[in-house]
Each structure stands twice: as C-alpha cells, then as structure tokens.
Motif scaffolding. Structure first.
Motif, mmCIF file in Angstrom:
data_model
loop_
_atom_site.group_PDB
_atom_site.id
_atom_site.type_symbol
_atom_site.label_atom_id
_atom_site.label_comp_id
_atom_site.label_asym_id
_atom_site.label_seq_id
_atom_site.Cartn_x
_atom_site.Cartn_y
_atom_site.Cartn_z
ATOM 1 N N HIS A 72 0.820 -1.213 0.000
ATOM 2 C CA HIS A 72 0.000 0.000 0.000
ATOM 3 C C HIS A 72 0.855 1.264 0.000
ATOM 4 C CE1 HIS A 72 -4.213 0.649 -0.194
ATOM 5 N NE2 HIS A 72 -4.233 1.541 0.789
ATOM 6 N N PHE A 75 1.690 2.342 -3.569
ATOM 7 C CA PHE A 75 0.648 3.097 -4.273
ATOM 8 C C PHE A 75 0.576 4.526 -3.731
ATOM 9 C CE2 PHE A 75 -1.096 -1.328 -4.585
ATOM 10 C CZ PHE A 75 -0.854 -1.473 -5.941
ATOM 11 N N ALA A 111 -2.082 5.970 -9.616
ATOM 12 C CA ALA A 111 -2.048 4.856 -8.661
ATOM 13 C C ALA A 111 -2.992 3.731 -9.090
ATOM 14 C CB ALA A 111 -2.416 5.355 -7.263
ATOM 15 N N GLY A 115 -2.174 -0.032 -9.909
ATOM 16 C CA GLY A 115 -2.925 -1.087 -9.249
ATOM 17 C C GLY A 115 -3.397 -2.143 -10.227
ATOM 18 N N SER A 244 -7.729 -2.103 -7.488
ATOM 19 C CA SER A 244 -7.456 -0.834 -8.183
ATOM 20 C C SER A 244 -8.125 0.345 -7.473
ATOM 21 C CB SER A 244 -7.920 -0.915 -9.638
ATOM 22 O OG SER A 244 -9.293 -1.229 -9.713
ATOM 23 N N ALA A 247 -5.993 1.067 -4.518
ATOM 24 C CA ALA A 247 -4.756 1.740 -4.952
ATOM 25 C C ALA A 247 -5.013 3.206 -5.271
ATOM 26 C CB ALA A 247 -4.183 1.025 -6.169
ATOM 27 N N GLY A 251 -3.425 6.521 -3.558
ATOM 28 C CA GLY A 251 -2.813 7.613 -4.321
ATOM 29 C C GLY A 251 -3.328 8.968 -3.887
#
Length: 356
Positions: A72, A75, A111, A115, A244, A247, A251
């Motif tokens: 994590h 990201f 990000a 992801g 995703s 992620a 971000g």
C-alpha cells in the motif's frame, strides 16, 4: 421486511461513521479558533486524515476482498510523486487549490493504473505469496523513484537515471526530481478541511461499494471462491476492481501527504515496508472489514506516540503494550462474548422501549 431492516441498518451505520468524522472536525475547528490546540497537535491534523484514508482503502482489500497486501505504501508513493510533480510544474500558473484538486485526480489515476498493472499478475497468488510480491512492488517503486532525475528548460523535459549532470539542462533550466533528494518546492496546499473532505469522499466510495451488488460479489468470492465461480462470478474482475480502487484511494492519500511537506523524498520511513505494516496494523486493530474501526484505529495509534512523547524512553514501550492489549481485546473469545452481551443488552432495551 428483511430488506427494509438491512437498509435501515446500512443508513444507521454509515450515518454514524460520517457523523463521527463531522463532529470530530467541528470540535477540532473550535479548538483551533479558540487557541486550545498546541502547534504539535495542529501539525498532526493532515497526517491523521492521510492515515485514515490509507486504513480505509487498505481495508477494502484486506477486509472486504480477503487478500493480504503489503504494497500500500507503494501506491501511496506513486500518487504522492505524480501529484507533487504536477503541482511543481504548474506552480505559479494556476491557483494552488485548483492545482491540488487536479493533482489529486492525477495521483488517483496513476495509482489506479499501477494497481491494475500490478493486480493482473499478482492476484493469481494468495496468502503469503501475494503479501511478498506486493511488498516487493512497494520497495521497487521506492528505489526506482530514488534513481529518477527529471528537469525542464526551454527545449522541454530531460530525463536521466544516472545523475543531475546527465540532464544537460540549458540556461534557466529547472530540476524537478532530484533522485534521492526527491521534489522540493511543492506548494503546501493541504489543509485539515481538505483532508476531512477527502476522508468523507473515501468513506462514501468504500461504504457504498461494500454495500452494493459488486461489494456482495467481492465478499462472496472472499468467503468461498469455488462457490462464487460456480454461479458465474468473474473472480479476477472483482478482485482487480477492489485492488485498483484501493490503490487509487491510496494515491489520493499520497497527494494529500505530499502537499503537506516542503520536500518530498522516497525515504524508507515514509514509503517503505514499515509504512505498509503500520497501515495494516490500523486495519487489524480497527477490525478487519470494519470501516469505522479503521478510522478510529488510525487516529488513536497516530496520536498515541505524540501524546506519550513526554515519557521519553517509555513511550514506545507503552505504545507496544497498548497495541498488544487492543489485539487481545479484538481477538479474545471472552472479549468478543462480552461485547456481544453488551450489544444484545442495548438491543433488548431498545426493543422494550419500542414495545412500551
């Protein structure tokens, strides 16, 4: 009848979560205006929002999807540097708040792309194997960013993986990313108000996703992958979606974090595996799958070391004891039984009041 009750519980639970954040924001704003908050605590307000967003987003993967991810911080790092780079390039050209909003969108998009790219191959793995691969991804991202040199002059952008000299910038050129020194001069546009707004947006996205048909499909795959496949659920699609989205939200947290600093560098303490482990601790102690608990755990465990700073050498010992106590409280069968009894008692009292 059951559907109505489920909807009522959903709105009650989500309303309580939003209300908790809003009430906390109002109390903090009152403390700031009346001067009852120290400068140290004031400096922690944006990080509190950042870590809360990270904890909620990771819970989407660990708690809702049932996958153990330790990348994590990677990201977060991608989002932070992409957003900070945009703000650095646009500094002085547009309003800092507008620049921050665009930077947040860019950080989330970049990000999310990472992801998807990482998720497609690694989500075929499970358990410890997935954790190791995502952990390696976070370290690779950090090390690559530390080797990047980017500058611009009248001839455009210049890129190098060796040194700043290799950029060959002309007169009036500017170095945007200085390898291990990172990015300097990013506008400090992050505020507590913006952090709370982003946290509420994150909660809205995650809570509504979890309680949607897609969220139920993700949880069905978590509970029994074979049964989910047998009824036609696309396992890869739903796992990749959760990964995703998580992620992208990491971000967003990265952009918020980057715009709270004057210098952004990909240091191990900021974006290393320890950061990923710390975010995972927030999720575990707040309750896996418990969105509200993730926010509370992130706030409490971020504040605790600072509140104990006056104890000097003993503060980290007390912090460790609190972590162990919370872990035992969350996992002990006796503690779970006591919590269930208390909840049942409140439920019976509420039912008695309705009947009366």
């Amino acid at each position: 009848m059951k559907t109505t009750k489920a909807k009522k519980n959903f709105w009650l639970g989500s309303g309580l979560t939003y209300g908790m954040v809003i009430v906390a924001y109002i109390l903090v704003e009152i403390a700031l205006k009346t001067g009852h908050m120290s400068s140290l605590m004031e400096g922690l307000l944006v990080p509190l929002c950042t870590y809360s967003i990270l904890a909620v987003s990771l819970n989407l993967v660990v708690g809702i999807s049932g996958e153990l991810s330790l990348g994590h911080a990677g990201f977060m790092c991608v989002g932070a540097f992409s957003g900070a780079l945009f703000s650095k390039i646009m500094k002085g050209s547009i309003d800092p708040t507008v620049s921050l909003i665009i930077a947040i969108l860019i950080g989330a998009a970049v990000a999310a792309v990472f992801g998807i790219l990482i998720g497609i191959p690694v989500l075929r793995l499970r358990g410890d194997y997935l954790a190791i691969v995502t952990l390696a991804f976070g370290e690779i991202i950090k090390n690559i960013i530390n080797a990047i040199y980017l500058g611009r002059d009248a001839n455009g952008f210049h890129f190098s993986m060796k040194s700043e000299i290799e950029l060959g910038l002309g007169e009036g050129g500017e170095t945007l990313i200085k390898g291990a020194q990172g990015i300097t001069g990013t506008p400090q546009a992050s505020t507590f108000t913006i952090g709370v707004i982003l946290l509420l947006i994150t909660l809205f996205i995650v809570i509504n996703l979890v309680n949607s048909r897609t969220g139920r499909a993700i949880m069905a795959i978590r509970d029994n992958r074979i049964a989910a496949e047998s009824i036609g659920l696309n396992v890869t699609k739903y796992k990749l979606l959760a990964f995703s989205v998580s992620a992208a939200l990491a971000g967003v947290a990265g952009v918020l974090y980057a715009h709270n600093l004057t210098t952004l560098a990909a240091l191990p303490k900021n974006f290393g595996y320890n950061q990923s482990i710390m975010i995972l601790v927030f999720v575990v102690l707040g309750g896996i799958g418990n969105i509200r608990g993730s926010v509370i755990a992130a706030v409490v465990l971020t504040l605790l070391p600072e509140l104990l700073r006056g104890l000097n050498n003993y503060r980290m010992l007390i912090y460790a004891i609190v972590l162990i106590a919370l872990m035992l409280f969350n996992s002990s069968p006796k503690a779970i039984e006591i919590r269930e009894r208390i909840a049942e008692s409140f439920k019976q009292k509420r039912q008695a009041k309705k009947e009366a």
